[in-house]
Write an enzyme that holds these catalytic residues in place. Sequence first.
Site, PDB file in Angstrom:
ATOM      1  N   GLU A 162       0.857  -1.444   0.095  1.00  0.00           N
ATOM      2  CA  GLU A 162       0.083   0.021  -0.016  1.00  0.00           C
ATOM      3  C   GLU A 162       0.985   1.356   0.092  1.00  0.00           C
ATOM      4  O   GLU A 162       0.619   2.096   0.713  1.00  0.00           O
ATOM      5  CB  GLU A 162      -1.113   0.044   1.134  1.00  0.00           C
ATOM      6  CG  GLU A 162      -1.769  -1.143   1.101  1.00  0.00           C
ATOM      7  CD  GLU A 162      -2.664  -1.527   2.316  1.00  0.00           C
ATOM      8  OE1 GLU A 162      -2.776  -0.616   3.248  1.00  0.00           O
ATOM      9  OE2 GLU A 162      -3.460  -2.353   2.613  1.00  0.00           O
ATOM     10  N   ASN A 204       1.926  -4.983  -3.362  1.00  0.00           N
ATOM     11  CA  ASN A 204       0.812  -5.335  -2.986  1.00  0.00           C
ATOM     12  C   ASN A 204      -0.238  -4.088  -2.776  1.00  0.00           C
ATOM     13  O   ASN A 204       0.351  -3.225  -1.900  1.00  0.00           O
ATOM     14  CB  ASN A 204       0.747  -6.356  -1.896  1.00  0.00           C
ATOM     15  CG  ASN A 204      -0.403  -7.038  -1.402  1.00  0.00           C
ATOM     16  OD1 ASN A 204      -1.338  -7.398  -2.392  1.00  0.00           O
ATOM     17  ND2 ASN A 204      -0.796  -6.831  -0.223  1.00  0.00           N
ATOM     18  N   HIS A 239     -10.383  -6.210  -2.172  1.00  0.00           N
ATOM     19  CA  HIS A 239     -11.328  -6.068  -1.240  1.00  0.00           C
ATOM     20  C   HIS A 239     -12.488  -5.482  -2.084  1.00  0.00           C
ATOM     21  O   HIS A 239     -12.513  -3.944  -2.165  1.00  0.00           O
ATOM     22  CB  HIS A 239     -10.786  -5.142  -0.402  1.00  0.00           C
ATOM     23  CG  HIS A 239      -9.769  -5.747   0.660  1.00  0.00           C
ATOM     24  ND1 HIS A 239      -9.985  -7.008   1.314  1.00  0.00           N
ATOM     25  CD2 HIS A 239      -8.444  -5.515   0.746  1.00  0.00           C
ATOM     26  CE1 HIS A 239      -8.833  -7.430   1.973  1.00  0.00           C
ATOM     27  NE2 HIS A 239      -7.857  -6.587   1.758  1.00  0.00           N
ATOM     28  N   GLU A 267      -5.845 -10.788  -1.175  1.00  0.00           N
ATOM     29  CA  GLU A 267      -6.831 -10.624  -0.110  1.00  0.00           C
ATOM     30  C   GLU A 267      -8.129 -10.670  -0.331  1.00  0.00           C
ATOM     31  O   GLU A 267      -9.111  -9.571   0.116  1.00  0.00           O
ATOM     32  CB  GLU A 267      -6.332  -9.277   0.633  1.00  0.00           C
ATOM     33  CG  GLU A 267      -4.823  -9.172   0.864  1.00  0.00           C
ATOM     34  CD  GLU A 267      -4.494  -7.953   1.615  1.00  0.00           C
ATOM     35  OE1 GLU A 267      -5.363  -7.261   2.280  1.00  0.00           O
ATOM     36  OE2 GLU A 267      -3.129  -7.666   1.936  1.00  0.00           O
TER      37      GLU A 267
HETATM   38  O1  G3I Z   1      -2.308  -5.209  18.335  1.00  0.00           O
HETATM   39  C1  G3I Z   1      -3.233  -4.258  18.643  1.00  0.00           C
HETATM   40  C2  G3I Z   1      -3.180  -3.627  20.239  1.00  0.00           C
HETATM   41  O2  G3I Z   1      -1.677  -3.675  20.537  1.00  0.00           O
HETATM   42  C3  G3I Z   1      -4.275  -2.733  20.270  1.00  0.00           C
HETATM   43  O3  G3I Z   1      -4.444  -2.249  21.629  1.00  0.00           O
HETATM   44  C4  G3I Z   1      -5.650  -2.958  19.844  1.00  0.00           C
HETATM   45  C5  G3I Z   1      -6.540  -1.828  19.745  1.00  0.00           C
HETATM   46  O4  G3I Z   1      -7.903  -1.962  19.224  1.00  0.00           O
HETATM   47  O5  G3I Z   1      -5.471  -3.188  18.458  1.00  0.00           O
HETATM   48  C6  G3I Z   1      -4.569  -4.587  18.177  1.00  0.00           C
HETATM   49  O6  G3I Z   1      -4.530  -4.600  16.660  1.00  0.00           O
HETATM   50  C7  G3I Z   1      -5.446  -5.235  16.052  1.00  0.00           C
HETATM   51  C8  G3I Z   1      -5.010  -5.992  14.940  1.00  0.00           C
HETATM   52  O7  G3I Z   1      -5.693  -6.289  13.941  1.00  0.00           O
HETATM   53  C9  G3I Z   1      -4.214  -7.317  15.416  1.00  0.00           C
HETATM   54  O8  G3I Z   1      -5.196  -8.355  15.927  1.00  0.00           O
HETATM   55  C10 G3I Z   1      -6.245  -3.924  15.472  1.00  0.00           C
HETATM   56  O9  G3I Z   1      -6.880  -3.294  16.300  1.00  0.00           O
HETATM   57  C11 G3I Z   1      -7.141  -4.260  14.256  1.00  0.00           C
HETATM   58  O10 G3I Z   1      -7.533  -3.244  13.721  1.00  0.00           O
HETATM   59  C12 G3I Z   1      -6.377  -5.190  13.289  1.00  0.00           C
HETATM   60  O11 G3I Z   1      -6.881  -5.410  12.043  1.00  0.00           O
HETATM   61  C13 G3I Z   1      -6.197  -5.979  11.096  1.00  0.00           C
HETATM   62  C14 G3I Z   1      -6.025  -4.830  10.021  1.00  0.00           C
HETATM   63  O12 G3I Z   1      -5.242  -5.435   8.882  1.00  0.00           O
HETATM   64  C15 G3I Z   1      -5.113  -3.704  10.682  1.00  0.00           C
HETATM   65  O13 G3I Z   1      -5.080  -2.771   9.477  1.00  0.00           O
HETATM   66  C16 G3I Z   1      -7.005  -6.945  10.350  1.00  0.00           C
HETATM   67  O14 G3I Z   1      -7.149  -8.076  11.297  1.00  0.00           O
HETATM   68  C17 G3I Z   1      -6.458  -7.273   9.158  1.00  0.00           C
HETATM   69  O15 G3I Z   1      -7.378  -8.417   8.450  1.00  0.00           O
HETATM   70  C18 G3I Z   1      -6.233  -6.283   8.105  1.00  0.00           C
HETATM   71  O16 G3I Z   1      -5.624  -6.750   7.030  1.00  0.00           O
HETATM   72  C19 G3I Z   1      -5.382  -5.611   6.078  1.00  0.00           C
HETATM   73  C20 G3I Z   1      -3.906  -6.268   5.225  1.00  0.00           C
HETATM   74  O17 G3I Z   1      -3.002  -6.449   6.117  1.00  0.00           O
HETATM   75  C21 G3I Z   1      -3.687  -5.056   4.269  1.00  0.00           C
HETATM   76  N1  G3I Z   1      -4.778  -4.849   3.359  1.00  0.00           N
HETATM   77  C22 G3I Z   1      -6.176  -4.581   3.854  1.00  0.00           C
HETATM   78  C23 G3I Z   1      -6.360  -5.582   5.058  1.00  0.00           C
HETATM   79  C24 G3I Z   1      -7.782  -5.312   5.471  1.00  0.00           C
HETATM   80  O18 G3I Z   1      -7.699  -3.976   6.294  1.00  0.00           O
END
Ligand code: G3I
Length: 467
Positions: A162, A204, A239, A267
């Site tokens: 990205e 990507n 997506h 994805e």
């Molecule tokens: O680890 C933190 C924690 O320290 C924090 O306190 C907490 C607060 O909400 O968040 C925790 O992290 C979470 C993380 O997943 C790990 O489980 C985030 O909130 C949550 O937003 C995060 O979401 C991920 C997201 O990427 C983050 O950008 C999704 O699971 C994941 O499916 C998503 O995947 C991305 C790809 O990597 C790139 N392309 C887009 C795709 C969808 O957003």
Amino acid sequence: MLLTRKRRRAVIAGVVTVATAALGIGLSTQFASAQTTLRGAADELGIDIGVAVNDSLLQNNQAYRDLIAREFNSVTAENGMKMESVQPSQGSFNFSQGDRLVAFAQQNDMTVHGHTLVWHNQSPGWIQNLSGTAMRQAMENHITTTMNHWEGDVATWDVVNEVVSDSNGQMRDSFWLRAMGEDYIQWAFEAARAADPGADLYMNDYSIDGINAKSDRYYQMAQELVAQDLLDGMGFQAHLILGQVPGNMEQNLQRFVDLGLKVRITELDIRIEMPATQQELEQQAQDFQRVTEICAGLADCSGVTVWGVRDGDSWVPGVFPGYGAPLLFNDSNQPKPAYYGALEGLGGDGSEEPPTTEEPTTTPPPTGDGDCTAEIDVVNDWGSGWQGNVLITADSGAVNGWTLNWTWPSGQSITSSWNAQVSSSGSSVTASDVGWNANIAAGQTVNAWGFVGSGSSASPQVTCTAA
Ligand code: G3I
């Protein structure tokens, strides 16, 4: 040079054909039945059918593991190989989540697609504050150490993720760009090529599935990186929104193939405004079929990865409130129409039922009173917080509205939620439907809503009262 998975599969298929011919088994036997799993169909094509894997479900849910092993031949860590997971503080590497995924992949003869080395999101704070020179060193060290650790185990890497913005194909204004300028992309690829010369290196991004200013920018960058032998593939996240597979997607991917690159759908999910009607689920099946067909039909598409297993595992409802159901399986691990669409797109036989998978055994059985029962399913736990999905089952009669109550056992609270009206008083929580998700047919279980919780994860007993 190592055989890539694609080439290995093609060689194995050749051996099988020769062997069956030598044994006198007729052609009609070889081609008698089309494949009835995604994995079988993709293996036959010699491409990957992959899935993003949630680490805590991988550890705790046997049905989830079994379903992945049955249906997919490739895995990507949904979060576990990102920089905040791998190097949370400078110089201190933690490979445990990725190692678990690699072990699972090896037990089940799967490839691993590495996601991701350089991204503006989910990067730890320490690197974001470094000066240009120090940031370059830290970026290169992260790439080298991470790729060396998984050399031979991770076949393909999203080196940069990205890096182009959504407006007019400008570079994304990230902390990487601000500290190092545009050269950081080339430096990242140089470090990656040196770290593991056997791995395929990808860029990507999302919203580049069709031809537009953003994908044009990638096309230009791809030409430059290919000229230096630094790039092997282009990843299209896909997506997508229901009914919006870009009409020129095939043409777009083809132009990258024509540069000598592999392409990959990295994805894939297709979100629907909830509640999803049967007609929309059928449209979604067509959309999944179209995307998988495009990959299956291209000479150099290395595979399709879907971004999660069951609808309830998806990131979509948390980020796009009111949207959901974007994946191939429902929350009872059963294939949706979309599954059969994807199977057809891969050349399989979508008219046959795949074998059923046992229900999860690791979550406590639902308890409650009245006409419905409910339970909290912990889908992700990152230590300082966690994500819970709430599954509601209508008992013998249909439910036309629901209210849930529970008490947190040890100081938890809800930080944010989607698809429910939630109120808390001390440790007591009350949640009710938001209209469109009020109705549940008799005997049906739905993944009704979800939340992010603070503290340690918990699955307290939930009381469900039907309206
Ligand atoms: O680890 C933190 C924690 O320290 C924090 O306190 C907490 C607060 O909400 O968040 C925790 O992290 C979470 C993380 O997943 C790990 O489980 C985030 O909130 C949550 O937003 C995060 O979401 C991920 C997201 O990427 C983050 O950008 C999704 O699971 C994941 O499916 C998503 O995947 C991305 C790809 O990597 C790139 N392309 C887009 C795709 C969808 O957003």
